[in-house]
Design a protein around this motif. Structure first.
Motif, PDB file in Angstrom:
ATOM      1  N   GLU A   1      13.736   4.764   4.819  1.00 55.44           N
ATOM      2  CA  GLU A   1      12.954   4.969   3.424  1.00 55.44           C
ATOM      3  C   GLU A   1      11.683   5.032   3.573  1.00 55.44           C
ATOM      4  N   GLN A   2      10.973   4.100   4.399  1.00 56.22           N
ATOM      5  CA  GLN A   2       9.302   4.154   4.547  1.00 56.22           C
ATOM      6  C   GLN A   2       9.010   5.357   5.168  1.00 56.22           C
ATOM      7  N   GLN A   3       9.689   5.878   6.214  1.00 57.38           N
ATOM      8  CA  GLN A   3       9.333   7.067   6.712  1.00 57.38           C
ATOM      9  C   GLN A   3       9.461   8.306   5.821  1.00 57.38           C
ATOM     10  N   GLU A   4      10.599   8.353   4.827  1.00 59.11           N
ATOM     11  CA  GLU A   4      10.662   9.299   3.930  1.00 59.11           C
ATOM     12  C   GLU A   4       9.427   9.244   2.740  1.00 59.11           C
ATOM     13  N   MET A   5       9.185   8.195   2.599  1.00 60.34           N
ATOM     14  CA  MET A   5       8.048   7.740   1.653  1.00 60.34           C
ATOM     15  C   MET A   5       6.620   8.420   2.171  1.00 60.34           C
ATOM     16  N   LEU A   6       6.376   8.056   3.526  1.00 62.12           N
ATOM     17  CA  LEU A   6       5.037   8.564   4.083  1.00 62.12           C
ATOM     18  C   LEU A   6       4.989  10.085   4.240  1.00 62.12           C
TER      19      LEU A   6
ATOM     20  N   TYR B   1      10.512 -10.127   2.413  1.00 58.69           N
ATOM     21  CA  TYR B   1      11.126  -9.648   0.697  1.00 58.69           C
ATOM     22  C   TYR B   1      10.900  -8.118   0.494  1.00 58.69           C
ATOM     23  N   VAL B   2      10.507  -7.138   1.499  1.00 57.37           N
ATOM     24  CA  VAL B   2      10.380  -5.863   1.438  1.00 57.37           C
ATOM     25  C   VAL B   2      11.847  -5.328   1.296  1.00 57.37           C
ATOM     26  N   PRO B   3      12.288  -4.540   0.551  1.00 58.90           N
ATOM     27  CA  PRO B   3      13.475  -4.139   0.389  1.00 58.90           C
ATOM     28  C   PRO B   3      13.804  -2.576   1.154  1.00 58.90           C
TER      29      PRO B   3
ATOM     30  N   GLY C   1       2.520  12.729   2.820  1.00 60.54           N
ATOM     31  CA  GLY C   1       1.889  13.699   3.625  1.00 60.54           C
ATOM     32  C   GLY C   1       1.111  13.146   4.759  1.00 60.54           C
ATOM     33  N   VAL C   2       1.401  11.791   5.140  1.00 55.68           N
ATOM     34  CA  VAL C   2       0.780  11.276   6.120  1.00 55.68           C
ATOM     35  C   VAL C   2       1.945  10.890   7.276  1.00 55.68           C
ATOM     36  N   HIS C   3       1.304  10.690   8.803  1.00 56.79           N
ATOM     37  CA  HIS C   3       2.149  10.392   9.589  1.00 56.79           C
ATOM     38  C   HIS C   3       2.752   8.954   9.712  1.00 56.79           C
ATOM     39  N   ASP C   4       1.662   8.119   9.754  1.00 50.26           N
ATOM     40  CA  ASP C   4       2.227   6.751   9.834  1.00 50.26           C
ATOM     41  C   ASP C   4       1.544   5.823   8.809  1.00 50.26           C
ATOM     42  N   LEU C   5       1.950   4.742   8.698  1.00 52.68           N
ATOM     43  CA  LEU C   5       1.309   3.725   7.900  1.00 52.68           C
ATOM     44  C   LEU C   5      -0.307   3.541   7.931  1.00 52.68           C
TER      45      LEU C   5
ATOM     46  N   VAL D   1       0.824  -1.077  -0.035  1.00 54.86           N
ATOM     47  CA  VAL D   1      -0.045   0.211   0.014  1.00 54.86           C
ATOM     48  C   VAL D   1       0.896   1.265   0.113  1.00 54.86           C
ATOM     49  N   LEU D   2       2.015   1.231   0.716  1.00 60.24           N
ATOM     50  CA  LEU D   2       2.845   2.369   1.008  1.00 60.24           C
ATOM     51  C   LEU D   2       3.549   2.667  -0.479  1.00 60.24           C
ATOM     52  N   ASN D   3       4.013   1.708  -1.002  1.00 57.10           N
ATOM     53  CA  ASN D   3       4.641   1.708  -2.464  1.00 57.10           C
ATOM     54  C   ASN D   3       3.525   2.438  -3.459  1.00 57.10           C
ATOM     55  N   ALA D   4       2.464   1.871  -3.610  1.00 62.43           N
ATOM     56  CA  ALA D   4       1.313   2.381  -4.504  1.00 62.43           C
ATOM     57  C   ALA D   4       1.061   3.825  -4.295  1.00 62.43           C
ATOM     58  N   ASN D   5       1.041   4.309  -2.847  1.00 58.14           N
ATOM     59  CA  ASN D   5       0.638   5.433  -2.554  1.00 58.14           C
ATOM     60  C   ASN D   5       1.785   6.348  -2.931  1.00 58.14           C
ATOM     61  N   TYR D   6       2.981   5.948  -2.962  1.00 56.23           N
ATOM     62  CA  TYR D   6       4.053   6.842  -2.962  1.00 56.23           C
ATOM     63  C   TYR D   6       4.379   7.142  -4.602  1.00 56.23           C
TER      64      TYR D   6
END
Lengths: 507, 443
Positions: free
Chosen positions: B11-16, B4-6, B20-24, A378-383
């Motif tokens: 990086e995930q934080q940066e993407m969030l 298998y999540v690279p 424009g959201v705080h968390d997943l 979901v994160l990848n798609a939203n990104y």
């Protein structure tokens, strides 16, 4: 070759290796068929002489017609398929964001364990005492997948998603039949559904009622209320839906069906968005099918084999296909066939070695890892969606789940560049295009599902490529009609293929 | 925990942040609170690769791999040339999707085109599809495709594999198709009964060759009777046998189907296997499943595409000829590589060897007291015998010596054993089998 700088030059060379460029090599790029490589007298020596007297049967059973099979040496055979391999694009070759298909990485350890002789060399009709490991694989996979989906039981006989749909709908039919509720002949399907849904319903003996989606891509509860009735056997839905959005009204929708006496069917195509977060069983679904080749990482094999297990709630368990495996006094056995079972949908127990791979995947990730996989899908798609926002037209607003839809309708109107043209141009960048023209409710749709196994930089690279192609579409739209230019063939003439079918090589 | 999540946590934080959201959790706001899982899934914790390998090896170790197999009944152990395994393990083939994007899928498409050609050659039919799930579903799909408005009866011989019959019954239940079994007589399809059952409402007749008992059916008259009533004649065949025995086309079949597993696919505890399906040109547009065709590309070169798609679910939806939207592509490729490697000579050798060994075994077995052929008539590589003493006890004694004996039949055939031999069984192995049987069945 197109004018201007090679759009591919600043990307990794590997991304461009779909095929050599004919203009550069100057060679005939067409590849011979194995039959065209055949020379009489060549071949491989594989089997020893028969060590018993040769038996004969009556002439009326002996074949008169000749069989043309290739006569090639092992070297030529090996090279032939290496050549074919180079003309094939797999998940290992690059980004593969096919919406609704969940083309995630296929872990190699899964293939390795599926190839163990203790799985690969087991005859399906061995005595149960000699196949306890196989039965345990299926029982464990059943237990885990039931926990993931909120179902009571799971059966692995269906060989693919569509086969699972057929099986699940048969369960619904059996349920109503046993209750002598014979007026329930209709299955409700949203107009945004996968084509297999209505096809499976028809194949299972139901008629199909379509329910229109709202502008936002959801099922409108009011519209659903209009079409339910005493003839409703069931309702098929995938949630997140086929536009990549989670239907907030899900509890209301499933309740409408239950109140009317129907059952709810969950198409598991989009389960990759919600593992460990929410379960179909808790959303009011009675039957689900999963696609182990999507969500549970088993390879697609160029179109199969897959596996489409069907799970259900307690009240439907006795209708499941047979044989069912039970644990009795610490030993796995096949249960007696219940009279109410829908019977068999396939020989033996399903695509067993695909189930082995899925089990290895679940064991690797565990509960936490599965949730992590969904969250990152979901994160990848939203990104990616965020990065394309404002540049491409997105018909559905808000955060998406594991996939999102782009519409190129405006581009088509203004520049005459279609979703097909756009997709074909992506091929020249060494990228597999998104799913095209689906869902049907969006014009010139491209549906993007990056999956959780893609890196941030790959998503960014894809975004840059999409932007570059869009820019090119605006500047020189005619070029996009001619793409791809760098693949081993140009666009094939599909009309000619269908009008004048050549479906085999003529000797 | 394996993953298998690279992307890293950072990086995930940066993407969030970028989204424009705080968390997943914010991304999942559309899921109503009352259905959200309130705790973790009750599954074991994830494991690193070595631990997974050990766990799965442990499970595989709980199965018994028989070195000596005399059982078929729908799944056959033949020699699989090394090149078959190597080629079909190539990652491109293994991990590709259905070849919708023809320009980057010529490898898969051409391999299917070659497979289709070889299935046409084996069966003698005009057109083959790209394969279906297995032999049983291929037979069921064939029965369904013969249905016409006024022809809704499907005649299926009782000598067809029972699991194929059951699959056909499931496919036809709830539709207006009626499945009628043609009784068996001494292990053969009862031709008189067939003649009586055939009428103007008969859509199709299905025969298996060799049949479930291994016996060669007198298929030619069955085909003639079927065509006299303008019904379609479907034959389910063992593909190895076609290297030596008559092709379905030579019996006048309209549709040929079968289990393709013997063509290089391991036993695999029943799957994945391969359903092959071929027909006359006349029935081409009624065939279900994927079909690959040859055409030309924009440069005038030969190209392959999925074709005749107007039959299929993604175009026709509820009016499609079947809901099938995949084939067993990698299994079809396996069969194609197997046939490439074997060639017509090799295939004939496998067929002849299997048949010869089965006849040798039958001869030796029947020298033992209490063992005799149950049915008269000619057979290919399977045959049914009586058994002296308790069947289960006899089979268990063989099992203890690493031999998987004949398949114990049930129902009206209870007490009988269905034996199979292929080129994998040596004379020595068969002689050992017979001597063990002699020992354990001695009064």
């Amino acid at each position: 070759m197109r004018g201007g700088p090679d759009p591919c030059w600043h990307f990794h060379g590997d991304l461009c290796r779909i095929g050599a460029i004919p203009e550069v090599t100057g060679m005939d790029m067409s590849m011979k068929l194995i039959f065209e490589k055949s020379i009489a007298g060549r071949g491989c020596d594989l089997l020893p002489e028969c060590d018993v007297p040769v038996a004969a049967v009556g002439n009326k059973f002996i074949r008169n017609s000749e069989i043309h099979l290739p006569e090639v040496s092992e070297t030529e055979l090996s090279r032939h398929y290496t050549e074919l391999m180079k003309r094939t694009f797999g998940v290992n070759d690059g980004f593969y964001p096919l919406g609704s298909c969940t083309m995630k990485y296929n872990p190699k350890v899964n293939d390795e364990v599926a190839g163990l002789p203790g799985f690969a060399e087991i005859h399906p009709l061995q005595p149960v005492g000699t196949v306890q490991g196989c039965l345990e694989v299926m029982k464990l996979a059943e237990e885990y997948l039931c926990e993931i989906t909120g179902m009571e039981a799971m059966d692995f006989q269906p060989a693919a998603g569509a086969h699972g749909e057929f099986t699940g709908l048969k369960l619904i039919a059996a349920y109503h039949k046993e209750r002598k509720d014979t007026k329930r002949t209709k299955i409700i399907v949203p107009d945004s559904a996968h084509g297999t849904n209505p096809a499976s319903a028809a194949m299972s003996g139901f008629s199909v009622v379509n329910v229109a989606s709202t502008k936002e891509g959801y099922v409108d509860p009011e519209e659903l209320r209009k079409v339910v009735g005493e003839d409703t056997a069931g309702f098929m839905l995938t949630n997140p839906n086929t536009v990549g959005m989670f239907d907030e009204n899900i509890l209301e929708l499933t309740k409408i069906i239950h109140d009317a006496g129907g059952l709810n069917y969950y198409d598991g195509a989009n389960l990759n968005a919600i593992m460990g977060l929410v379960r179909p069983g808790d959303m009011g679904f009675d039957v689900v099918h999963l696609n182990l080749h999507k969500t549970f990482s088993t390879p697609h094999g160029g179109g199969g084999p897959g596996s489409g297990p069907v799970g259900c709630k307690e009240r439907l368990v006795r209708y499941l296909p047979t044989p069912r495996i039970i644990l009795k006094d610490g030993r796995y056995e096949f249960a007696e066939k219940p009279l109410e079972s829908i019977g068999r949908v396939k020989a033996f127990y399903g695509n067993f070695r695909v189930v082995v791979r899925a089990l290895a995947y679940i064991l690797t990730l565990g509960g936490e890892g599965l949730r992590n996989a969904s969250e990152n899908a979901v994160l990848n798609a939203n990104y990616m969606m965020q990065k394309l926002q404002g540049i491409f037209d997105m018909p559905f607003s808000g955060h998406c789940m594991h996939e999102f839809v782009i519409s190129l309708e405006q581009l088509k109107q203004e520049k005459g560049v279609s979703a097909l043209d756009f997709a074909k141009t992506l091929l020249d960048y060494g990228m597999h295009p998104p799913t095209m023209y689906f869902p049907l409710i969006v014009h010139e749709a491209l549906m993007v599902e990056p999956t959780e196994t893609e890196t941030k930089e790959n998503l960014e690279l894809a975004v840059e490529v999409y932007k570059a192609v869009l820019e090119q579409a605006r500047k020189e739209p005619e070029m996009l009609h001619q793409s791809p230019a760098k693949t081993v063939i140009g666009r094939p003439d599909e009309v000619m293929a269908a009008r004048n079918p050549v479906l085999r090589y003529q000797f | 925990m394996g993953t298998y999540v690279p992307n890293t946590r950072e990086e995930q934080q940066e993407m969030l942040r970028e989204i424009g959201v705080h968390d997943l959790q914010e991304l999942f706001h559309a899921i109503p609170r009352e259905v959200c899982l309130d705790g973790p899934l009750k599954l074991p914790s994830g494991l690193p690769e070595l631990s997974v390998y050990r766990k799965m090896s442990g499970l595989a170790g709980r199965n018994k791999v028989f070195q000596s197999i005399f059982r078929g009944a729908g799944a056959y152990r033949h020699y699989i040339p090394s090149i078959v395994k190597q080629i079909t393990s190539k990652e491109e083939f293994v991990t590709a999707y259905t070849p919708y994007q023809a320009e980057i899928s010529q490898g898969i498409l051409q391999s299917i085109f070659e497979y289709q050609t070889m299935i046409c050659e084996l069966t003698g039919m005009d057109v083959s599809n790209a394969s279906v799930y297995d032999g049983a579903t291929a037979a069921a799909e064939a029965v369904i495709m013969c249905k016409e408005r006024k022809r809704t009866k499907a005649l299926v011989s009782e000598t067809v594999h029972p699991e194929t019959i059951q699959t056909i019954q499931t496919y036809c239940s709830g539709t207006d198709m009626e499945v009628i079994l043609v009784p068996a007589k001494e292990g053969h399809t009862d031709m008189e009964a067939l003649q009586q059952l055939l009428d103007e409402e008969t859509a199709s007749v299905l025969l298996q060759q060799p049949n479930y008992y291994g016996i060669l059916e007198d298929a030619e008259p069955a085909g003639i009777l079927t065509h006299e009533k303008d019904a379609k004649f479907i034959m389910a065949c063992n593909p190895i046998s076609l290297g030596l025995l008559k092709a379905p086309s030579e019996y006048g079949a309209d549709i040929a189907v079968g289990e393709g597993q013997p063509l290089g696919i391991p036993l695999s505890y029943g799957g994945p296997y391969l359903g092959f399906m071929a027909s006359t040109e006349k029935l081409m547009r009624r065939l279900p499943g994927r079909i690959v065709g040859e055409t030309k590309d924009t440069r005038g070169e030969r190209a392959f595409v999925l074709t005749l798609q107007a039959r299929e679910q993604h175009i026709r939806r509820e009016k499609a000829s079947s809901n099938i939207c995949s084939n067993q592509a990698l299994c079809a490729m396996t069969a194609a590589v197997y046939l490439d490697a074997m060639g017509a000579r090799g295939l004939r050798q496998a067929a002849e060897s299997s048949m010869s060994k089965a006849h040798y075994l039958a001869g030796e077995l029947c020298k033992l007291p209490g063992f005799a052929l149950v049915y008269p008539g000619e057979f290919f590589h399977e045959f049914v015998t009586t058994c002296r003493g308790n069947v289960d006890k006899v089979l268990r004694a063989l099992e203890d010596r690493g031999i998987l004996g004949g398949y114990p039949l049930s129902g009206k055939d209870a007490g009988h054993l269905l034996w199979c031999a292929t080129e994998m069984n040596t004379k020595e192995e068969m002689d050992t089998l017979v001597s063990i049987l002699e020992e354990v069945t001695r009064a």
